[in-house]
Design a protein around this motif. Structure first.
Motif, PDB file in Angstrom:
ATOM      1  N   CYS A   1      12.273  34.838  51.846  1.00  0.00           N
ATOM      2  CA  CYS A   1      11.243  34.441  52.586  1.00  0.00           C
ATOM      3  C   CYS A   1      11.109  32.840  52.248  1.00  0.00           C
ATOM      4  N   PRO A   2      11.651  32.071  53.035  1.00  0.00           N
ATOM      5  CA  PRO A   2      11.864  30.638  52.572  1.00  0.00           C
ATOM      6  C   PRO A   2      10.516  30.069  52.580  1.00  0.00           C
ATOM      7  N   ALA A   3       9.680  30.362  53.509  1.00  0.00           N
ATOM      8  CA  ALA A   3       8.231  29.704  53.993  1.00  0.00           C
ATOM      9  C   ALA A   3       7.399  29.968  52.598  1.00  0.00           C
ATOM     10  N   LEU A   4       7.402  31.298  51.962  1.00  0.00           N
ATOM     11  CA  LEU A   4       6.712  31.640  50.711  1.00  0.00           C
ATOM     12  C   LEU A   4       7.447  30.940  49.666  1.00  0.00           C
ATOM     13  N   ALA A   5       8.574  31.174  49.573  1.00  0.00           N
ATOM     14  CA  ALA A   5       9.309  30.225  48.485  1.00  0.00           C
ATOM     15  C   ALA A   5       8.820  28.512  48.440  1.00  0.00           C
ATOM     16  N   THR A   6       8.966  27.818  49.389  1.00  0.00           N
ATOM     17  CA  THR A   6       8.398  26.695  49.538  1.00  0.00           C
ATOM     18  C   THR A   6       7.044  26.325  49.113  1.00  0.00           C
ATOM     19  N   LEU A   7       6.165  27.194  49.763  1.00  0.00           N
ATOM     20  CA  LEU A   7       4.695  27.279  49.339  1.00  0.00           C
ATOM     21  C   LEU A   7       4.656  27.373  47.691  1.00  0.00           C
TER      22      LEU A   7
ATOM     23  N   ALA B   1       2.412  40.807  51.184  1.00  0.00           N
ATOM     24  CA  ALA B   1       1.957  41.702  52.272  1.00  0.00           C
ATOM     25  C   ALA B   1       1.054  40.669  52.894  1.00  0.00           C
ATOM     26  N   ASP B   2      -0.153  40.380  52.202  1.00  0.00           N
ATOM     27  CA  ASP B   2      -1.180  39.492  52.774  1.00  0.00           C
ATOM     28  C   ASP B   2      -0.385  38.252  53.299  1.00  0.00           C
ATOM     29  N   TYR B   3       0.318  37.451  52.533  1.00  0.00           N
ATOM     30  CA  TYR B   3       0.867  36.363  52.873  1.00  0.00           C
ATOM     31  C   TYR B   3       1.614  36.356  54.425  1.00  0.00           C
ATOM     32  N   LEU B   4       2.278  37.628  54.452  1.00  0.00           N
ATOM     33  CA  LEU B   4       3.053  38.023  55.686  1.00  0.00           C
ATOM     34  C   LEU B   4       2.228  38.118  56.885  1.00  0.00           C
ATOM     35  N   TYR B   5       0.996  38.564  56.439  1.00  0.00           N
ATOM     36  CA  TYR B   5       0.160  38.881  57.694  1.00  0.00           C
ATOM     37  C   TYR B   5      -0.885  37.827  57.739  1.00  0.00           C
ATOM     38  N   SER B   6      -0.525  36.687  57.189  1.00  0.00           N
ATOM     39  CA  SER B   6      -1.468  35.359  57.553  1.00  0.00           C
ATOM     40  C   SER B   6      -2.477  35.493  56.842  1.00  0.00           C
ATOM     41  N   ILE B   7      -2.674  36.211  55.645  1.00  0.00           N
ATOM     42  CA  ILE B   7      -4.006  36.023  54.928  1.00  0.00           C
ATOM     43  C   ILE B   7      -3.840  35.145  53.658  1.00  0.00           C
ATOM     44  N   PRO B   8      -4.808  34.289  53.446  1.00  0.00           N
ATOM     45  CA  PRO B   8      -4.365  33.500  52.369  1.00  0.00           C
ATOM     46  C   PRO B   8      -4.438  33.964  50.856  1.00  0.00           C
ATOM     47  N   ILE B   9      -3.496  33.520  50.271  1.00  0.00           N
ATOM     48  CA  ILE B   9      -3.475  34.211  48.827  1.00  0.00           C
ATOM     49  C   ILE B   9      -3.620  33.253  47.646  1.00  0.00           C
ATOM     50  N   PRO B  10      -3.930  33.707  46.558  1.00  0.00           N
ATOM     51  CA  PRO B  10      -4.204  32.675  45.719  1.00  0.00           C
ATOM     52  C   PRO B  10      -2.960  32.347  44.922  1.00  0.00           C
ATOM     53  N   ILE B  11      -2.353  31.207  44.514  1.00  0.00           N
ATOM     54  CA  ILE B  11      -1.199  31.114  43.690  1.00  0.00           C
ATOM     55  C   ILE B  11      -1.847  30.420  42.279  1.00  0.00           C
ATOM     56  N   ASP B  12      -1.405  31.050  41.248  1.00  0.00           N
ATOM     57  CA  ASP B  12      -1.964  30.076  40.032  1.00  0.00           C
ATOM     58  C   ASP B  12      -0.946  30.624  39.001  1.00  0.00           C
ATOM     59  N   GLU B  13      -1.299  29.907  37.645  1.00  0.00           N
ATOM     60  CA  GLU B  13      -0.354  30.361  36.626  1.00  0.00           C
ATOM     61  C   GLU B  13       0.070  31.679  36.153  1.00  0.00           C
ATOM     62  N   LYS B  14      -0.630  32.735  36.706  1.00  0.00           N
ATOM     63  CA  LYS B  14      -0.587  34.053  36.305  1.00  0.00           C
ATOM     64  C   LYS B  14       0.287  34.707  37.329  1.00  0.00           C
ATOM     65  N   ASN B  15       0.346  34.262  38.632  1.00  0.00           N
ATOM     66  CA  ASN B  15       1.377  35.084  39.423  1.00  0.00           C
ATOM     67  C   ASN B  15       2.231  33.968  40.209  1.00  0.00           C
ATOM     68  N   LEU B  16       2.211  32.786  39.678  1.00  0.00           N
ATOM     69  CA  LEU B  16       3.340  31.958  40.076  1.00  0.00           C
ATOM     70  C   LEU B  16       4.935  32.571  40.092  1.00  0.00           C
ATOM     71  N   ILE B  17       5.130  32.724  38.882  1.00  0.00           N
ATOM     72  CA  ILE B  17       6.645  33.294  38.868  1.00  0.00           C
ATOM     73  C   ILE B  17       6.732  34.469  39.331  1.00  0.00           C
ATOM     74  N   PRO B  18       6.057  35.684  39.262  1.00  0.00           N
ATOM     75  CA  PRO B  18       6.286  36.673  40.164  1.00  0.00           C
ATOM     76  C   PRO B  18       6.186  36.367  41.745  1.00  0.00           C
ATOM     77  N   LEU B  19       5.342  35.588  41.995  1.00  0.00           N
ATOM     78  CA  LEU B  19       5.496  35.254  43.508  1.00  0.00           C
ATOM     79  C   LEU B  19       6.863  34.793  44.017  1.00  0.00           C
ATOM     80  N   ARG B  20       7.201  33.603  43.214  1.00  0.00           N
ATOM     81  CA  ARG B  20       8.360  32.988  43.525  1.00  0.00           C
ATOM     82  C   ARG B  20       9.695  33.959  43.359  1.00  0.00           C
TER      83      ARG B  20
END
Length: 93
Positions: A40-46, A13-32
């Motif tokens: 959401c191809p843009a988030l997938a690419t990021l 939700a933060d990402y979709l509202y253009s709020i920077p989000i942390p991407i790290d080892e702990k959330n990388l798999i769930p975020l993808r």
């Protein structure tokens, strides 16, 4: 049934509202997985770019622990979620 639960939903939700989000080892798999889930191809690419950076650093160091940790995280997720992502293949490389 959102991949990663409410915490990952909040990050998306933060990402979709253009709020920077942390991407790290702990959330990388769930975020993808969430990026694929909501199509959401843009988030997938990021996330894929960050994933590739982590894998490159691990390869340079000869450190398998990063890939093994991600594979462990993958085993805790619904296998059907991985159909549209290259995560497993990249970890096994």
């Amino acid at each position: 049934n959102f991949p990663g639960g409410k915490d990952v939903f909040g990050l998306v939700a933060d990402y979709l509202y253009s709020i920077p989000i942390p991407i790290d080892e702990k959330n990388l798999i769930p975020l993808r997985l969430a990026a694929s889930f909501i199509q959401c191809p843009a988030l997938a690419t990021l996330v894929d770019q960050q994933f590739d950076e982590y894998l490159l650093k691990a390869r340079v160091k000869g450190d398998l622990s990063f890939a093994l940790n991600l594979l462990k995280q993958c085993s805790e997720q619904d296998p059907s979620l991985f159909k549209q992502t290259p995560i497993l293949e990249k970890c096994l490389e």
